[in-house]
Design an enzyme around this catalytic site. Structure first.
Site, PDB file in Angstrom:
ATOM      1  N   CYS A 117      -5.719   8.248   9.504  1.00 21.67           N
ATOM      2  CA  CYS A 117      -5.522   8.152  11.379  1.00 21.67           C
ATOM      3  C   CYS A 117      -4.808   8.372  11.454  1.00 21.67           C
ATOM      4  O   CYS A 117      -3.667   9.339  11.704  1.00 21.67           O
ATOM      5  CB  CYS A 117      -4.899   6.481  11.160  1.00 21.67           C
ATOM      6  SG  CYS A 117      -4.965   5.005  10.180  1.00 21.67           S
TER       7      CYS A 117
ATOM      8  N   ASP B  48       4.390   0.344  12.419  1.00 21.87           N
ATOM      9  CA  ASP B  48       3.294  -0.680  11.366  1.00 21.87           C
ATOM     10  C   ASP B  48       2.422  -1.763  12.386  1.00 21.87           C
ATOM     11  O   ASP B  48       1.468  -2.112  11.512  1.00 21.87           O
ATOM     12  CB  ASP B  48       2.781  -0.372  10.051  1.00 21.87           C
ATOM     13  CG  ASP B  48       3.020   1.523   9.140  1.00 21.87           C
ATOM     14  OD1 ASP B  48       1.917   2.000  10.484  1.00 21.87           O
ATOM     15  OD2 ASP B  48       2.314   1.850   8.489  1.00 21.87           O
TER      16      ASP B  48
ATOM     17  N   ARG C 275       2.377  14.196  12.769  1.00 24.87           N
ATOM     18  CA  ARG C 275       2.339  14.467  11.557  1.00 24.87           C
ATOM     19  C   ARG C 275       3.039  14.853  10.890  1.00 24.87           C
ATOM     20  O   ARG C 275       2.493  15.357   9.719  1.00 24.87           O
ATOM     21  CB  ARG C 275       2.335  12.836  10.708  1.00 24.87           C
ATOM     22  CG  ARG C 275       1.913  11.406  10.884  1.00 24.87           C
ATOM     23  CD  ARG C 275       1.569  10.257  10.596  1.00 24.87           C
ATOM     24  NE  ARG C 275       0.303   9.849  10.125  1.00 24.87           N
ATOM     25  CZ  ARG C 275       0.031   8.605   9.999  1.00 24.87           C
ATOM     26  NH1 ARG C 275       0.533   7.672   9.574  1.00 24.87           N
ATOM     27  NH2 ARG C 275      -1.585   9.166   8.919  1.00 24.87           N
TER      28      ARG C 275
ATOM     29  N   ARG D 272      -8.593   0.373   3.998  1.00 25.48           N
ATOM     30  CA  ARG D 272      -8.011   0.793   3.752  1.00 25.48           C
ATOM     31  C   ARG D 272      -6.234   0.284   3.310  1.00 25.48           C
ATOM     32  O   ARG D 272      -5.375   1.012   2.396  1.00 25.48           O
ATOM     33  CB  ARG D 272      -7.510   2.019   4.690  1.00 25.48           C
ATOM     34  CG  ARG D 272      -8.558   2.993   4.851  1.00 25.48           C
ATOM     35  CD  ARG D 272      -8.186   4.520   5.974  1.00 25.48           C
ATOM     36  NE  ARG D 272      -6.939   5.063   5.370  1.00 25.48           N
ATOM     37  CZ  ARG D 272      -5.798   5.274   6.055  1.00 25.48           C
ATOM     38  NH1 ARG D 272      -6.010   5.412   8.039  1.00 25.48           N
ATOM     39  NH2 ARG D 272      -5.002   5.686   5.474  1.00 25.48           N
TER      40      ARG D 272
ATOM     41  N   LYS E  43       1.165  -1.105  -0.072  1.00 24.35           N
ATOM     42  CA  LYS E  43       0.040  -0.196   0.197  1.00 24.35           C
ATOM     43  C   LYS E  43       1.113   1.556  -0.021  1.00 24.35           C
ATOM     44  O   LYS E  43       0.451   1.899  -0.624  1.00 24.35           O
ATOM     45  CB  LYS E  43      -0.971  -0.152   0.894  1.00 24.35           C
ATOM     46  CG  LYS E  43      -1.428   1.285   1.538  1.00 24.35           C
ATOM     47  CD  LYS E  43      -2.737   1.482   2.603  1.00 24.35           C
ATOM     48  CE  LYS E  43      -1.729   1.732   3.915  1.00 24.35           C
ATOM     49  NZ  LYS E  43      -2.141   2.862   4.074  1.00 24.35           N
ATOM     50  N   ASN E  44       1.397   1.266   0.886  1.00 26.78           N
ATOM     51  CA  ASN E  44       2.881   2.935   1.623  1.00 26.78           C
ATOM     52  C   ASN E  44       3.476   2.895  -0.404  1.00 26.78           C
ATOM     53  O   ASN E  44       3.354   3.940  -0.513  1.00 26.78           O
ATOM     54  CB  ASN E  44       2.827   2.425   2.455  1.00 26.78           C
ATOM     55  CG  ASN E  44       2.832   2.739   3.411  1.00 26.78           C
ATOM     56  OD1 ASN E  44       1.389   2.717   3.753  1.00 26.78           O
ATOM     57  ND2 ASN E  44       3.128   2.324   4.363  1.00 26.78           N
TER      58      ASN E  44
END
Length: 422
Positions: A118, A308, A123, A400, A22-23
């Site tokens: 999220c 994560d 961040r 997601r 995903k990232n």
């Protein structure tokens, strides 16, 4: 609103295919903005975040097509109509800020809303802004939007980041590909997703070296061309499913997994009494014998233990023998899953950025609520090992970052189903 019902059902056995990252995919998609020619990504994950990035790119005038059941994404930015990324889309996902560097590099201007995602920490965008300003950009914040311009184009520079931010590294590297001269980025993040991005940019004609180390050098070029690139395996999905047989027992092979992506994580599993071995097709995971042992964890930038995977590791430690201490050094709000695990009978004490977990022999099924993407899957893992039924609500977070969770876990013997909400 949908929920997931999990019933503890004993050991898991079989194979789970691991999707593209995903990232990585969310970083690779904005790279299309750097060129007029098509960029095609294969091994793309089928996730709601990918749909959000698709909507964002289309709002800028890019053409984006989903092919082969979503596993191929074909993009073209030959005739963009806007350099403004609106709040309505950007607020849904943190990675939306990755259009800033490419738009600024190619068009000399960009207007990008401050991002969402999220609620696991501030961040801030300051590291992105500092890096782009070092390349000659002029950036100001007005009404929740970053207004960036580089009238004379971006220029290469030497820049050292205060923190090895993954997103800032990606934004700065993409911008520097079209800057005049050489850029040296120090204290760069080293994650596999950045290595994957650089490999793709290199296929597009970028001149970059040093990816995977803390110093990346980019020699700017006049233009980039099209390319086809395969998205790297998702190391977070890989690590998550490695924990399934660790917490439930049994033996599961993760297809497409590579040890190089999860070395620090696999080392912790080994210390806890979980065997991880490479096979011809991926990684095979099984408990060595009996109950897992408590191990301490400190989250760090790659190649350290991934933030994560902290929530999922906590689920495993809830049933380990002994007491473990998990220290979160990346995001300040990343223990929101702890109270939900306590509802299932876990023994957890949280003080600031540290959680102390004393293992219990058995968790008990309970209704719990997902607070973010990784927390949601940690509760599912806990439910797999618990007695009775666990209902996880607010699972839209799950969509997601994990494709076909129910199907993949059912395939190895889990008793799990998705309950459709009204």
């Amino acid at each position: 609103m949908d929920s997931i019902l999990v019933t503890g059902n004993g050991p898991l056995n079989g194979q789970i295919p691991i999707a593209g990252a995903k990232n990585a995919c969310l970083t690779l998609m904005p790279a299309t903005l750097l060129s007029e020619e098509p960029l095609t990504l294969t091994n793309a994950p089928r996730l709601s975040d990918i749909k959000t990035m698709t909507a964002l790119l289309r709002s800028l005038g890019a053409e984006v097509s989903s092919l082969q059941d979503g596993q191929v994404i074909a993009m073209s930015s030959h005739s963009l109509t806007s350099q403004t990324a609106d709040y309505d889309i950007v607020r849904k996902m943190r990675a939306s800020n990755l259009v800033l560097g490419p738009l600024l590099a190619r068009f000399g201007q960009a207007v990008v809303s401050l991002p969402g995602g999220c609620a696991i920490g501030a961040r801030p965008m300051d590291l992105h802004v500092e890096g782009l300003e070092a390349l000659g950009a002029e950036i100001e914040l007005k009404d929740g939007y970053l207004h960036a311009k580089a009238p004379g184009g971006l220029k290469g520079a030497v820049h050292e980041m205060r923190f090895a931010s993954v997103g800032a590294t990606e934004n700065i590297v993409m911008a520097a590909t079209l800057a005049k001269g050489t850029t040296v980025l120090k204290n760069a993040a080293r994650e596999p997703e950045i290595v994957d991005l650089v490999e793709c940019l290199r296929k597009m004609g970028a001149q970059i070296s040093g990816e995977g180390s803390s110093t990346i050098e980019i020699q700017g070029v006049d233009r980039l061309h099209g390319a086809t690139h395969q998205v790297v395996t998702d190391r977070i999905e890989l690590g998550t499913y490695m924990l399934a047989p660790a917490i439930c027992g049994g033996e599961v092979e993760l297809l497409g997994g590579r040890m190089a992506l999860v070395e620090s994580f696999a080392a912790k599993l080994d210390a806890a009494g979980v065997s991880v071995t490479e096979t011809q097709n991926g990684l095979k995971v099984a408990r060595k014998n009996g109950r897992v042992q408590a191990v301490d964890v400190v989250t760090e930038p790659f190649p350290g233990f991934p933030t994560d995977l902290q929530a999922q590791m906590m689920a495993l430690m809830c049933t380990a023998e002994g007491t473990s201490v998990l220290e979160e050094r990346i995001f300040e709000n990343r223990f929101m899953h702890a109270p939900e695990l306590v509802r299932m009978g876990a023994n957890i004490e949280v003080h600031g950025g540290t959680a102390t977990v004393t293992g219990v022999e058995t968790l008990k099924g309970a209704p719990v609520m997902a607070t973010d993407l990784r927390a949601s899957v940690s509760l599912i893992l806990a439910g797999l090992a618990a007695e009775g039924e666990t209902t996880v609500s607010r699972v839209y977070h799950l969509d997601r970052g994990y494709e076909h969770v129910v199907r993949k876990l059912e395939g190895v013997g889990a008793k799990i189903e998705r309950i459709k909400g009204e």
